[in-house]
Design a protein around this motif. Structure first.
Motif, PDB file in Angstrom:
ATOM      1  N   ARG B   4      59.636  22.813 -10.850  1.00 40.10           N
ATOM      2  CA  ARG B   4      59.697  21.317 -10.558  1.00 40.10           C
ATOM      3  C   ARG B   4      60.151  20.696 -10.606  1.00 40.10           C
ATOM      4  O   ARG B   4      60.105  19.416 -10.896  1.00 40.10           O
ATOM      5  N   ASP B   9      55.425  21.515 -13.668  1.00 39.90           N
ATOM      6  CA  ASP B   9      56.393  21.415 -14.474  1.00 39.90           C
ATOM      7  C   ASP B   9      55.097  23.188 -14.996  1.00 39.90           C
ATOM      8  O   ASP B   9      54.311  22.544 -15.659  1.00 39.90           O
ATOM      9  N   LEU B  11      55.316  24.729 -17.601  1.00 38.46           N
ATOM     10  CA  LEU B  11      54.613  24.716 -19.177  1.00 38.46           C
ATOM     11  C   LEU B  11      53.912  23.877 -19.120  1.00 38.46           C
ATOM     12  O   LEU B  11      52.949  23.954 -19.861  1.00 38.46           O
ATOM     13  N   ARG B  12      53.368  23.028 -18.163  1.00 40.17           N
ATOM     14  CA  ARG B  12      52.768  21.323 -19.003  1.00 40.17           C
ATOM     15  C   ARG B  12      50.882  22.936 -19.367  1.00 40.17           C
ATOM     16  O   ARG B  12      50.474  22.464 -20.249  1.00 40.17           O
ATOM     17  N   PRO B  13      50.936  23.127 -17.571  1.00 39.09           N
ATOM     18  CA  PRO B  13      49.267  23.760 -17.896  1.00 39.09           C
ATOM     19  C   PRO B  13      49.623  24.901 -19.003  1.00 39.09           C
ATOM     20  O   PRO B  13      48.182  25.315 -19.851  1.00 39.09           O
ATOM     21  N   LEU B  14      50.702  25.799 -19.009  1.00 40.37           N
ATOM     22  CA  LEU B  14      50.691  26.380 -20.129  1.00 40.37           C
ATOM     23  C   LEU B  14      50.100  26.307 -21.745  1.00 40.37           C
ATOM     24  O   LEU B  14      49.554  26.375 -22.181  1.00 40.37           O
ATOM     25  N   GLY B  15      50.748  24.301 -21.490  1.00 43.34           N
ATOM     26  CA  GLY B  15      50.769  24.176 -22.859  1.00 43.34           C
ATOM     27  C   GLY B  15      49.350  23.179 -23.289  1.00 43.34           C
ATOM     28  O   GLY B  15      48.749  23.330 -24.169  1.00 43.34           O
ATOM     29  N   ALA B  16      48.200  23.624 -22.063  1.00 46.91           N
ATOM     30  CA  ALA B  16      46.686  23.025 -21.997  1.00 46.91           C
ATOM     31  C   ALA B  16      46.628  24.409 -22.135  1.00 46.91           C
ATOM     32  O   ALA B  16      45.159  24.555 -23.264  1.00 46.91           O
ATOM     33  N   LEU B  18      47.363  26.890 -24.486  1.00 49.92           N
ATOM     34  CA  LEU B  18      47.536  27.046 -25.318  1.00 49.92           C
ATOM     35  C   LEU B  18      46.847  26.290 -26.476  1.00 49.92           C
ATOM     36  O   LEU B  18      46.348  27.138 -27.640  1.00 49.92           O
ATOM     37  N   PHE B  19      46.242  25.056 -25.893  1.00 48.03           N
ATOM     38  CA  PHE B  19      45.080  24.438 -26.710  1.00 48.03           C
ATOM     39  C   PHE B  19      44.098  24.609 -26.670  1.00 48.03           C
ATOM     40  O   PHE B  19      42.971  24.846 -27.416  1.00 48.03           O
ATOM     41  N   ILE B 236      33.521  14.708 -24.542  1.00 45.89           N
ATOM     42  CA  ILE B 236      35.025  15.024 -23.694  1.00 45.89           C
ATOM     43  C   ILE B 236      34.942  14.303 -22.215  1.00 45.89           C
ATOM     44  O   ILE B 236      34.917  14.397 -21.273  1.00 45.89           O
ATOM     45  N   GLY B 239      35.110  10.906 -22.157  1.00 51.08           N
ATOM     46  CA  GLY B 239      36.560  11.017 -21.803  1.00 51.08           C
ATOM     47  C   GLY B 239      37.522  11.039 -20.492  1.00 51.08           C
ATOM     48  O   GLY B 239      38.223  10.305 -20.223  1.00 51.08           O
ATOM     49  N   LEU B 243      39.545   8.563 -18.107  1.00 55.92           N
ATOM     50  CA  LEU B 243      40.524   8.919 -17.159  1.00 55.92           C
ATOM     51  C   LEU B 243      40.479   8.632 -15.648  1.00 55.92           C
ATOM     52  O   LEU B 243      40.881   8.821 -15.669  1.00 55.92           O
TER      53      LEU B 243
END
Lengths: 283, 267
Positions: B4, B9, B11-16, B18-19, B236, B239, B243
């Motif tokens: 970190r 972090d 958690l960010r790829p983990l969030g992706a 999860l999504f 996508i 998108g 990006l």
């Protein structure tokens, strides 16, 4: 005369001049989009023939017969037609603002509860924000059909993503000292949210709300352009198919007046809610 | 140093993930025609990228997602460049010339609140189906935003800079070149980035309303064929392009406004 009053006078003069220029151009440039339909309809046409022709879009009710049933065009039917389609557009916008704003705000607050949930949603939200909203109309039509609910949900989605991202960002920017101070006095998590975080993020939510209003109008119009049976956007696109430029122009004018009024209203509301904030926070 | 501490972090790829997991689970419980799985969308995007014969069948001029992405990107690029330079120039002029401000400001303030998409059907009638109507729509949108940013930036500029330059004998041309433009560049680039983000959707919707090419046209024919997989794949990809363009704009800001607080902040 104060500077503000002078400015208002000047802008009134500019709009009057534009209206005059339009009238002159309608006399000079008399090309027709199709026989009987001038490319630039003058005001004398817009407020008589064009306005009457809006009666064609009246769906019936209140004892006023529709043109489709063979009745003549009347000013009453035209007024009702304009008001009813405006009501549909506004209803879509209001449902979308309530659903999208409410859901986005609640989810944003929930996610801000801890550092972990905040980090978890960061990438997915970034991804969803990158998808161009207006290009998603066909997707929502596929999911919900060309229905009132589908159009409202589409606009609600666009608004929700903005509010969600803004809420998470605003909570993150609340000065730590406010939170520490409240904790020191023994505030519970709930009290912390109610008494410290909610008021503290209000100034930051002002610009998000104005962004939402703009996105909401665009999304509702986009959804109405691409497959609705009611609403001012539908009237414009339906008129476009027959190259009725005068009807399109009149309805677009009504829409612009409405959007301006809605922004004025939002700014007044926020100005009232933010009387307590120092001017630097209200920008 | 922890991960970190390096600015990463986990958690960010983990969030992706999860999504993606949620999407997968939702698609498993729904018909594929409503919500295809993420993997099938990726496969579809790569399969149709260079050549999509089915699009030719529906009458899209260039039957590949790549060709239509290029068409859409070209339009956005032209519109953003023309609109941004016009908007910024007029905005700067309005901030210093009373007559320009009096004439342009009321119109631009109204255009700033009105949804620009209103103009799309008009432009289709005036300019016909094609590049011109889409480009002019997006260019007007970009010009409005850049005008508002430029006018505000120039108005908020501390007059001491211009007074100092005047004292040192600068003429109007040098005043604009050496003071006004450099001082407002950070704000202008910030506005440019916001305008760019909104430009893609507007371009797509303009193509949806009437065009022979572009991602909007692709979305239109796929919607007619109720092809959710194709719609998601095109969306996508659009998108991703948006990006990438935004990342380029951010790099531009970092390069040309590195000296300002705004440049450092907006990275």
């Amino acid at each position: 005369m104060s500077a503000a009053a002078k400015e208002r006078l000047v802008s009134l003069a500019v709009f009057a001049a534009l209206a005059g220029l339009w009238q002159i151009m309608s006399r000079v440039y008399v090309v027709e989009a199709q026989p009987g339909e001038p490319m630039i309809p003058g005001w004398q046409i817009l407020f008589t023939r064009t306005f009457l022709s809006l009666a064609d879009y009246w769906g019936g009710g209140f004892g006023v017969p529709t043109v489709a049933d063979g009745a003549a065009r009347t000013y009453l039917a035209a007024t009702l037609s304009l008001l009813s389609h405006l009501a549909f557009t506004l209803a879509r916008l209001c449902v979308a603002l309530a659903l999208g704003g409410g859901a986005g705000f609640a989810l944003g607050l929930a996610v801000s509860w801890s550092r972990f949930t905040r980090a978890l949603v960061e990438w997915p939200v970034h991804f969803l924000r990158a998808l161009p909203l207006l290009a998603m109309v066909p997707l929502f039509q596929l999911w919900f059909g060309a229905t009132f609910l589908g159009q409202s949900l589409f606009a609600a989605y666009g608004i929700g993503v903005i509010v969600f991202a803004a809420t998470v960002n605003a909570v993150r920017n609340v000065p730590q000292i406010y939170i520490d101070n409240a904790r020191l006095f023994g505030a519970s998590r709930f009290a912390l949210y109610r008494d410290v975080i909610l008021p503290a993020i209000l100034p930051a939510m002002r610009s998000a709300a104005l962004l939402c209003l703009a996105a909401g109008w665009s999304a509702v119009l986009g959804a109405e352009y691409l497959g609705a049976q009611t609403g001012l956007g539908y009237v414009i696109v339906y008129a476009q198919q027959f190259a009725y430029l005068d009807r399109m122009f009149l309805v677009a004018l009504v829409l612009i007046v409405c959007t301006s009024a809605s922004f004025r209203l939002a700014q007044t509301l926020f100005a009232r809610w933010l009387v307590w904030a120092p001017p630097s926070m209200r920008a | 140093m922890t991960l970190r501490g390096l600015g990463f972090d986990p958690l960010r790829p983990l969030g992706a993930l999860l999504f993606l997991g949620l999407w997968q689970a939702a698609s498993a419980s729904m018909a594929p025609i409503m919500l295809p799985s993420p993997w099938s969308v990726v496969k579809r995007a790569s399969a149709d990228f260079w050549s999509a014969p089915s699009l030719a069948y529906y009458g899209v001029e260039d039957p590949s997602l790549f060709g239509n992405l290029v068409y859409t990107s070209e339009n956005v690029a032209i519109a953003v460049l023309v609109g941004a330079s016009l908007g910024a120039l007029v905005g700067l002029a309005a901030s210093r010339v009373w007559l320009v401000r009096a004439l342009v400001n009321p119109i631009m303030l109204t255009a700033g609140t009105a949804p620009i998409i209103i103009a799309a059907p008009f432009l289709l009638i005036w300019f016909g189906v094609g590049r011109a109507s889409a480009v002019s729509l997006v260019a007007f949108y970009v010009a409005t935003i850049l005008y508002l940013f430029a006018e505000r930036a120039a108005r908020n500029l501390d007059p001491i800079y211009e007074h100092s330059a005047l004292t040192l004998g600068a003429g109007p041309r040098r005043l604009i070149r050496d003071i006004l433009i450099p001082a407002t560049v950070p704000e202008l680039l910030g506005g440019f980035r916001i305008a760019l983000a909104g430009a893609w959707g507007l371009e797509a919707v303009s193509e949806l309303l009437g065009a022979q090419s572009g991602i909007g046209k692709v979305l239109e024919v796929l919607a007619g064929a109720t092809d959710a997989q194709g719609i998601l794949a095109s969306l996508i990809l659009l998108g991703v392009v948006a990006l990438a363009a935004d990342a380029c704009a951010a790099a531009l800001i970092a390069r040309f406004a590195a000296w300002s607080a705004a440049g450092a902040q907006r990275l």
